[in-house]
Design an enzyme around this catalytic site. Structure first.
Site, short mmCIF file in Angstrom:
data_model
loop_
_atom_site.label_atom_id
_atom_site.label_comp_id
_atom_site.label_asym_id
_atom_site.label_seq_id
_atom_site.Cartn_x
_atom_site.Cartn_y
_atom_site.Cartn_z
CE LYS A 35 -4.47 -1.26 0.41
NZ LYS A 35 -5.60 -0.68 -0.33
CG ASP A 87 -7.45 -2.97 6.00
OD1 ASP A 87 -6.62 -3.81 6.39
OD2 ASP A 87 -7.36 -2.42 4.90
#
Length: 418
Positions: A84, A131
């Site tokens: 990410k 998350d």
């Protein structure tokens, strides 16, 4: 007998072959090789940069009856155990470049972190919802660039992932709402904060520029994988990639659709069945997007997103061959397969959101229940398959529950659907 009963109790894998009406495909050009090369050059300027491994699993390929199986292992990315950071760092850099009137090529890491640029740009507060992995990547990048970061996490997020983000200096909370509502909260807070900026890896009407930059940042992964495959004499016939909002899948599918325009690989997108908005949209079949609401409880926390990225959706509907909805046991099987390799293959540490494509590939090649999808995708002994393991053991406790204790295995588990 017990194993057979438990298998019968499992929720099945569901799929929709892509029969969606095509669009003008205007988003595909944003994932061009030229754009991906810009992102790659930026990431290469980081002192922490190294290409992540592309691992060939030859024994597994032989066992499954496939030609080759490769996995792009993102557990090594910048020491953050997930891919990410590629998107968050590139989007922040593109934003700073835009605000200071510079080209991204003119602000490598050394310039971006310099006192001169900090004085010119000042300080912003970057907001995001996550998350875990995306928020950690944004917080990591913001800290190194001398910026502030605020992260909102959805209900069900683990304390381990919260601590990882807090350790990067961000303000972080777990909210009593699902991921998509956390996105809306973070966006509102950014709008209400002086010099507040939302850095989100999903897009909606009116918010597409920054998510596009994030997707282009993920292109570094695709570009690396392409070159590593080429070095091994492989031209992939099949690409399996997972999706939450669809940013990673849109970047990977977009890159390889541009790379092999005349004869692209077969593209397969896998989602958690608790948040399978792309599958439901494909099943509906008219081109509109179907949102998933509610808590979306799944062990695949990184995929628990119920509203598709509008930029990515346009790419996926034009270029994906099948959208697949996967129960938690698929991901758990994938994690265990990676962690206990066949003799001669290397171990891959893959977390719940990283391993679903491995679990899916294994099910297609070994379970007669999915023989039709295997046939539709033309998977056979000539197939050369690329998988992306998007994260390592980002929650070590959950990883041990799966690999040591059999979570989402043969017994009934509160999280899982067997």
């Amino acid at each position: 007998m017990k194993e057979k009963q438990n298998k019968q109790q499992r929720q099945p894998i569901k799929w929709a072959l892509n029969r969606l009406p095509k669009t003008d495909d205007r988003q595909l050009g944003k994932m061009s090789m030229e754009e991906m090369q810009k992102a790659s050059s930026f990431h290469k300027s980081f002192p922490q940069y190294e290409p992540t491994p592309l691992t060939r699993l030859s024994s597994l390929a032989q066992y499954l009856g496939l030609g080759r199986v490769y996995v792009k292992d993102e557990s090594y990315r910048f020491g953050l155990n997930a891919f990410k950071v590629l998107g968050g760092s590139y989007a922040i850099a593109r934003y700073i470049a835009q605000q200071t009137g510079k080209d991204i090529a003119d602000i490598p890491y050394s310039v971006l972190t310099s006192e001169a640029l900090r004085e010119e740009f000042g300080q912003a507060t970057f907001f995001t919802a996550t998350d875990g992995n995306h928020g950690r990547g944004v917080a990591w990048a913001a800290r190194r660039l001398g910026q502030k970061c605020v992260v909102r996490m959805p209900k069900g997020s683990t304390q381990t992932r919260l601590r990882h983000i807090a350790n990067e200096g961000a303000t972080v909370t777990i909210e009593d709402m699902n991921y998509d509502d956390c996105v809306r909260l973070a966006a509102k807070e950014a709008a209400d904060t002086p010099r507040g900026v939302i850095i989100q890896d999903t897009a909606w009407d009116g918010y597409e520029e920054i998510p596009t930059w994030i997707m282009q940042g993920y292109g570094t992964l695709a570009l690396e994988a392409d070159r590593q495959l080429e070095q091994d004499g492989c031209r992939p016939t099949h690409i399996f990639v997972q999706a939450g909002v669809g940013s990673l899948s849109g970047a990977v599918v977009g890159y390889f659709s541009n790379r092999f325009k005349e004869h692209p690989p077969v593209m397969v997108v896998a989602e958690a069945n608790a948040a399978d908005c792309l599958y439901r949209s494909a099943k509906k079949g008219d081109g509109s997007r179907v949102d998933v609401t509610g808590d979306m409880l799944t062990i695949m926390a990184g995929l628990a997103c119920g509203e598709a990225n509008t930029v990515s959706w346009d790419i996926l509907r034009n270029h994906v061959d099948a959208f697949v909805s996967c129960p938690d046991w698929v991901s758990a099987n994938g994690t265990r397969i990676y962690s206990a390799p066949l003799r001669g293959d290397s171990q891959v540490i893959s977390g719940e959101s990283g391993s679903v494509t491995m679990g899916l590939l294994h099910a297609l090649m070994t379970d007669p229940e999915y023989a039709q999808l295997k046939e539709d995708l033309h998977l056979d002994e000539t197939s050369q398959v690329l998988l992306v393991s998007s994260e390592g053991d980002t929650d070590p406790q959950r990883f041990r529950e799966i690999t040591w204790e059999g979570l989402c295995g043969s017994q009934k588990d509160p999280f899982c659907d067997v």
